[in-house]
Design a protein around this motif. Structure first.
Motif, PDB file in Angstrom:
ATOM      1  N   ILE A 397       0.709  -1.032   0.006  1.00  0.00           N
ATOM      2  CA  ILE A 397      -0.096   0.104   0.046  1.00  0.00           C
ATOM      3  C   ILE A 397       0.831   1.044  -0.074  1.00  0.00           C
ATOM      4  O   ILE A 397       0.512   2.176  -0.597  1.00  0.00           O
ATOM      5  CB  ILE A 397      -0.978  -0.044   1.172  1.00  0.00           C
ATOM      6  N   MET A 398       2.055   1.194   0.787  1.00  0.00           N
ATOM      7  CA  MET A 398       2.786   2.256   0.912  1.00  0.00           C
ATOM      8  C   MET A 398       3.519   2.666  -0.419  1.00  0.00           C
ATOM      9  O   MET A 398       3.371   3.835  -0.847  1.00  0.00           O
ATOM     10  CB  MET A 398       3.825   2.217   1.640  1.00  0.00           C
ATOM     11  N   PHE A 399       3.799   1.749  -1.130  1.00  0.00           N
ATOM     12  CA  PHE A 399       4.700   2.086  -2.327  1.00  0.00           C
ATOM     13  C   PHE A 399       3.733   2.093  -3.591  1.00  0.00           C
ATOM     14  O   PHE A 399       3.939   3.030  -4.282  1.00  0.00           O
ATOM     15  CB  PHE A 399       5.600   0.740  -2.691  1.00  0.00           C
ATOM     16  N   PHE A 400       2.875   1.319  -3.743  1.00  0.00           N
ATOM     17  CA  PHE A 400       1.813   1.331  -4.818  1.00  0.00           C
ATOM     18  C   PHE A 400       0.743   2.287  -4.892  1.00  0.00           C
ATOM     19  O   PHE A 400       0.354   2.780  -5.960  1.00  0.00           O
ATOM     20  CB  PHE A 400       1.536  -0.111  -5.547  1.00  0.00           C
ATOM     21  N   TRP A 401       0.151   2.527  -3.728  1.00  0.00           N
ATOM     22  CA  TRP A 401      -1.036   3.243  -3.542  1.00  0.00           C
ATOM     23  C   TRP A 401      -0.606   4.807  -2.930  1.00  0.00           C
ATOM     24  O   TRP A 401      -1.286   5.932  -3.320  1.00  0.00           O
ATOM     25  CB  TRP A 401      -2.043   2.541  -2.528  1.00  0.00           C
ATOM     26  N   ILE A 402       0.319   4.810  -1.924  1.00  0.00           N
ATOM     27  CA  ILE A 402       0.934   6.251  -1.485  1.00  0.00           C
ATOM     28  C   ILE A 402       1.688   6.976  -2.229  1.00  0.00           C
ATOM     29  O   ILE A 402       1.693   8.089  -2.660  1.00  0.00           O
ATOM     30  CB  ILE A 402       0.943   6.228   0.150  1.00  0.00           C
ATOM     31  N   ALA A 403       2.780   6.259  -2.505  1.00  0.00           N
ATOM     32  CA  ALA A 403       3.961   6.781  -3.196  1.00  0.00           C
ATOM     33  C   ALA A 403       3.698   7.300  -4.669  1.00  0.00           C
ATOM     34  O   ALA A 403       4.162   8.326  -5.056  1.00  0.00           O
ATOM     35  CB  ALA A 403       5.084   5.933  -3.355  1.00  0.00           C
ATOM     36  N   GLY A 404       2.848   6.588  -5.161  1.00  0.00           N
ATOM     37  CA  GLY A 404       2.326   6.831  -6.887  1.00  0.00           C
ATOM     38  C   GLY A 404       3.319   6.267  -7.891  1.00  0.00           C
ATOM     39  O   GLY A 404       4.135   5.791  -7.650  1.00  0.00           O
ATOM     40  N   GLU A 405       2.359   6.142  -9.114  1.00  0.00           N
ATOM     41  CA  GLU A 405       2.990   5.556 -10.157  1.00  0.00           C
ATOM     42  C   GLU A 405       4.487   6.120 -10.795  1.00  0.00           C
ATOM     43  O   GLU A 405       5.367   5.384 -11.038  1.00  0.00           O
ATOM     44  CB  GLU A 405       1.903   5.775 -11.226  1.00  0.00           C
ATOM     45  N   LYS A 406       4.513   7.359 -10.624  1.00  0.00           N
ATOM     46  CA  LYS A 406       5.675   8.038 -11.162  1.00  0.00           C
ATOM     47  C   LYS A 406       6.806   7.465 -10.299  1.00  0.00           C
ATOM     48  O   LYS A 406       7.913   7.314 -10.693  1.00  0.00           O
ATOM     49  CB  LYS A 406       5.680   9.716 -11.210  1.00  0.00           C
ATOM     50  N   TYR A 407       6.660   7.577  -8.987  1.00  0.00           N
ATOM     51  CA  TYR A 407       7.771   7.263  -8.060  1.00  0.00           C
ATOM     52  C   TYR A 407       8.146   5.931  -8.122  1.00  0.00           C
ATOM     53  O   TYR A 407       9.352   5.645  -8.116  1.00  0.00           O
ATOM     54  CB  TYR A 407       7.289   7.757  -6.600  1.00  0.00           C
ATOM     55  N   VAL A 408       7.116   5.246  -8.157  1.00  0.00           N
ATOM     56  CA  VAL A 408       7.443   3.505  -8.324  1.00  0.00           C
ATOM     57  C   VAL A 408       8.186   3.369  -9.481  1.00  0.00           C
ATOM     58  O   VAL A 408       9.108   2.612  -9.774  1.00  0.00           O
ATOM     59  CB  VAL A 408       6.243   2.773  -8.477  1.00  0.00           C
ATOM     60  N   GLU A 409       7.834   3.922 -10.699  1.00  0.00           N
ATOM     61  CA  GLU A 409       8.378   3.735 -12.045  1.00  0.00           C
ATOM     62  C   GLU A 409      10.086   4.121 -11.950  1.00  0.00           C
ATOM     63  O   GLU A 409      11.188   3.416 -12.553  1.00  0.00           O
ATOM     64  CB  GLU A 409       7.922   4.477 -12.998  1.00  0.00           C
ATOM     65  N   VAL A 410      10.173   5.407 -11.342  1.00  0.00           N
ATOM     66  CA  VAL A 410      11.550   5.854 -11.188  1.00  0.00           C
ATOM     67  C   VAL A 410      12.614   4.813 -10.248  1.00  0.00           C
ATOM     68  O   VAL A 410      13.672   4.522 -10.766  1.00  0.00           O
ATOM     69  CB  VAL A 410      11.672   6.968 -10.240  1.00  0.00           C
ATOM     70  N   GLN A 411      12.037   4.353  -9.552  1.00  0.00           N
ATOM     71  CA  GLN A 411      12.688   3.574  -8.248  1.00  0.00           C
ATOM     72  C   GLN A 411      12.944   2.009  -8.897  1.00  0.00           C
ATOM     73  O   GLN A 411      14.120   1.580  -8.985  1.00  0.00           O
ATOM     74  CB  GLN A 411      12.086   3.208  -6.996  1.00  0.00           C
ATOM     75  N   VAL A 412      11.988   1.438  -9.542  1.00  0.00           N
ATOM     76  CA  VAL A 412      12.281   0.329 -10.221  1.00  0.00           C
ATOM     77  C   VAL A 412      13.054   0.272 -11.296  1.00  0.00           C
ATOM     78  O   VAL A 412      13.761  -0.789 -11.704  1.00  0.00           O
ATOM     79  CB  VAL A 412      10.806  -0.443 -10.617  1.00  0.00           C
ATOM     80  N   ASN A 413      13.025   1.257 -12.192  1.00  0.00           N
ATOM     81  CA  ASN A 413      13.915   1.382 -13.088  1.00  0.00           C
ATOM     82  C   ASN A 413      15.279   1.811 -13.130  1.00  0.00           C
ATOM     83  O   ASN A 413      16.140   1.824 -14.057  1.00  0.00           O
ATOM     84  CB  ASN A 413      13.179   2.390 -14.233  1.00  0.00           C
ATOM     85  N   LYS A 414      15.771   2.073 -11.862  1.00  0.00           N
ATOM     86  CA  LYS A 414      17.243   2.713 -11.591  1.00  0.00           C
ATOM     87  C   LYS A 414      17.891   1.324 -11.753  1.00  0.00           C
ATOM     88  O   LYS A 414      17.759   0.065 -11.432  1.00  0.00           O
ATOM     89  CB  LYS A 414      17.272   3.150 -10.035  1.00  0.00           C
ATOM     90  N   GLY A 415      19.038   1.554 -12.766  1.00  0.00           N
ATOM     91  CA  GLY A 415      20.025   0.551 -12.904  1.00  0.00           C
ATOM     92  C   GLY A 415      19.818  -0.354 -13.891  1.00  0.00           C
ATOM     93  O   GLY A 415      20.360  -1.372 -14.292  1.00  0.00           O
ATOM     94  N   ARG A 416      18.729   0.141 -14.732  1.00  0.00           N
ATOM     95  CA  ARG A 416      18.169  -0.736 -15.850  1.00  0.00           C
ATOM     96  C   ARG A 416      18.523  -0.079 -17.271  1.00  0.00           C
ATOM     97  O   ARG A 416      18.386   1.032 -17.078  1.00  0.00           O
ATOM     98  CB  ARG A 416      16.509  -1.112 -15.774  1.00  0.00           C
ATOM     99  N   GLU A 417      18.871  -1.116 -18.282  1.00  0.00           N
ATOM    100  CA  GLU A 417      19.238  -0.455 -19.539  1.00  0.00           C
ATOM    101  C   GLU A 417      17.927  -0.195 -20.316  1.00  0.00           C
ATOM    102  O   GLU A 417      17.803   0.778 -20.763  1.00  0.00           O
ATOM    103  CB  GLU A 417      19.939  -1.272 -20.199  1.00  0.00           C
ATOM    104  N   ASN A 418      16.728  -1.134 -19.746  1.00  0.00           N
ATOM    105  CA  ASN A 418      15.461  -0.765 -20.653  1.00  0.00           C
ATOM    106  C   ASN A 418      14.487  -0.638 -19.652  1.00  0.00           C
ATOM    107  O   ASN A 418      14.457  -1.284 -18.505  1.00  0.00           O
ATOM    108  CB  ASN A 418      15.232  -1.955 -21.419  1.00  0.00           C
ATOM    109  N   THR A 419      13.764   0.045 -19.902  1.00  0.00           N
ATOM    110  CA  THR A 419      12.241   0.514 -18.976  1.00  0.00           C
ATOM    111  C   THR A 419      11.559  -0.674 -18.607  1.00  0.00           C
ATOM    112  O   THR A 419      11.298  -1.675 -19.625  1.00  0.00           O
ATOM    113  CB  THR A 419      11.575   1.601 -19.509  1.00  0.00           C
ATOM    114  N   PHE A 420      11.292  -1.170 -17.415  1.00  0.00           N
ATOM    115  CA  PHE A 420      10.584  -2.231 -17.128  1.00  0.00           C
ATOM    116  C   PHE A 420       9.073  -1.934 -17.618  1.00  0.00           C
ATOM    117  O   PHE A 420       8.595  -0.840 -17.742  1.00  0.00           O
ATOM    118  CB  PHE A 420      10.555  -2.507 -15.581  1.00  0.00           C
TER     119      PHE A 420
END
Length: 450
Positions: A397-420
């Motif tokens: 809930i904290m990560f996906f509902w409160i932090a929001g989509e843009k924040y989640v996408e930034v954090q998950v895609n750090k260190g990746r060559e291609n966007t998840f």
């Protein structure tokens, strides 16, 4: 939301893993534990072999590609444990104190689970050492094996071995993340897999083992269509991958921004599944060699039925040594992970060094684990039914509902060559988080599914 830099012991730095595989092996170690050994094989046996494996694999893929990635990413974003991580997320709503209070749930849950696991590790350490002294296989009948285990598992029935297991664990943790947790898992996890492969090869050549393999991979339509098969496959996958808002999150907090978290999570899920399958490919065919049916899970399987079975096999002493040493290694890596979240929290909140924090938690662990020896089964049931899914749900809930989509996408895609995949966020928000709630509800209704 702005990223937060968390100070560790007054320094603008935080311990970290020294290598990618060190981190992956540590996460595999946290996931591979007693559930892979004494519960997975039993559920494969009870719910139709391959009929159970199909939904299990589906749920492993789903949870491994959602919740595991989310907890690792949240930990890395916060550079801290659950309390500061949840507080950081809620800070944008002006509710930091609420977030920190909610973060106490997975931290205390991790400590409570570690306390219960310490009792189990005391049993395993005694049996592992006993394979070298002859004590483990000394009983003459299954009744004798059961009587010995009952005595050991009673109140204050295994004090010294239990304290010994905790001392070993804390000695590793005192060396820190890179020199302690990482190095231990680099040794213990590969050896665990090698030992179980050796056991698997041995069992393969035993007369009657083929019936066990046939059962593991057969698909029974009635079992596949049974809701219970899917419910317990979900529970097995959920708890095996250690999504609880604590251990995976805290390990993620030690990661650099260059780490590709989705790829790492995939490797963790894969090797955790391999470990479970290795255990099943040893235990179920071994039972088949004697014509026995595997309908007894939990501690009884590990400490009563399997030793009795091993005693009847050729080379029983060596087989017992390999088996219980492998189980000891698997259990120790899980215990290390469970104690890490409360240790890191004590460091952060009391602003003390790692060794003093380990000593504080060690004292709590010794006292409490000695007190709960006679009730450890009920203790662990409460935690698995209520606290673990609740911690995972709150983290989700904290990560996906409160932090929001843009924040989640930034954090998950750090260190990746291609966007998840862009599907990641909606799947997590609308499928994974409700699954956490479902696991909680089903656990309460059925008396536990983990």
């Amino acid at each position: 939301m702005k990223e937060k830099s968390v100070k560790s012991n007054g320094k603008d730095s935080r311990e970290s893993f020294n290598s990618r595989w060190g981190f992956i092996l540590a996460c595999i170690g946290s996931a591979v534990g007693m559930g892979n050994i004494w519960m997975f094989s039993t559920r494969v046996s009870l719910y139709g072999g391959g009929s159970f494996l199909i939904p299990y694999f589906i749920f492993v893929i789903l949870i491994g590609s959602t919740g595991v990635i989310g907890e690792m990413s949240l930990g890395r974003a916060a550079r801290s444990g659950p309390i500061d991580a949840f507080g950081m997320i809620c800070e944008q709503k002006g509710k930091r104190k609420i977030g920190e209070a909610l973060g106490m749930i997975p931290v205390l849950g991790s400590l409570a689970m570690a306390i219960g696991y310490t009792v189990v590790m005391g049993w395993i350490l005694k049996y592992a050492v006993g394979t070298f002294t002859g004590a483990t296989l000394a009983p003459e009948s299954i009744e004798d094996f059961g009587g010995r285990f009952g005595s050991m598992a009673s109140a204050f029935g295994n004090n010294l071995w239990q304290i010994g297991a905790l001392i070993i664990c804390m000695a590793i943790l005192m060396f820190g993340v890179g020199r302690g947790i990482e190095k231990a898992n680099k040794i213990l996890m590969p050896v665990f897999f090698i030992l179980f492969v050796i056991l698997g090869i041995y069992v393969f050549f035993q007369p009657g083992a083929a019936a066990g393999y046939h059962y593991i991979f057969r698909v029974d339509k009635a079992a596949l269509l049974s809701p219970k098969t899917w419910i317990f496959a979900l529970g097995q996958a959920f708890f095996s991958l250690s999504v609880a808002g604590n251990g995976t999150l805290i390990y993620g907090s030690y990661l650099s921004d260059e780490e590709d978290i989705p790829a790492s999570a995939g490797r963790v899920a894969f090797f955790d599944t391999v470990a479970a399958m290795l255990a099943a490919l040893v235990i179920i065919p071994a039972m088949a060699t004697t014509g026995a049916q595997l309908n007894q899970g939990g501690p009884g399987l590990l400490f009563i039925y399997l030793p009795n079975l091993i005693k009847s096999m050729p080379g029983s002493t060596l087989i017992a040594m390999i088996f219980f040493v492998a189980v000891l290694f698997a259990g120790m890596t899980s215990l290390i992970n469970l104690y890490e979240a409360p240790i890191a929290t004590v460091q952060e909140k009391l602003h003390i060094g790692r060794k003093p924090a380990c000593l504080v938690i060690a004292v709590i662990g010794i006292v409490m684990s000695l007190l709960i020896q006679g009730i450890v089964s009920g203790w662990m049931d409460v935690l698995s039914i209520y606290i673990c899914p609740l911690g995972a749900g709150i983290a989700g809930i904290m990560f996906f509902w409160i932090a929001g989509e843009k924040y989640v996408e930034v954090q998950v895609n750090k260190g990746r060559e291609n966007t998840f995949t862009k599907l990641y966020f909606p799947i997590c928000k609308y499928i994974y988080v409700p699954i956490c709630i479902l696991v909680l509800v089903l656990g309460i209704a059925l008396g536990g599914i983990g």
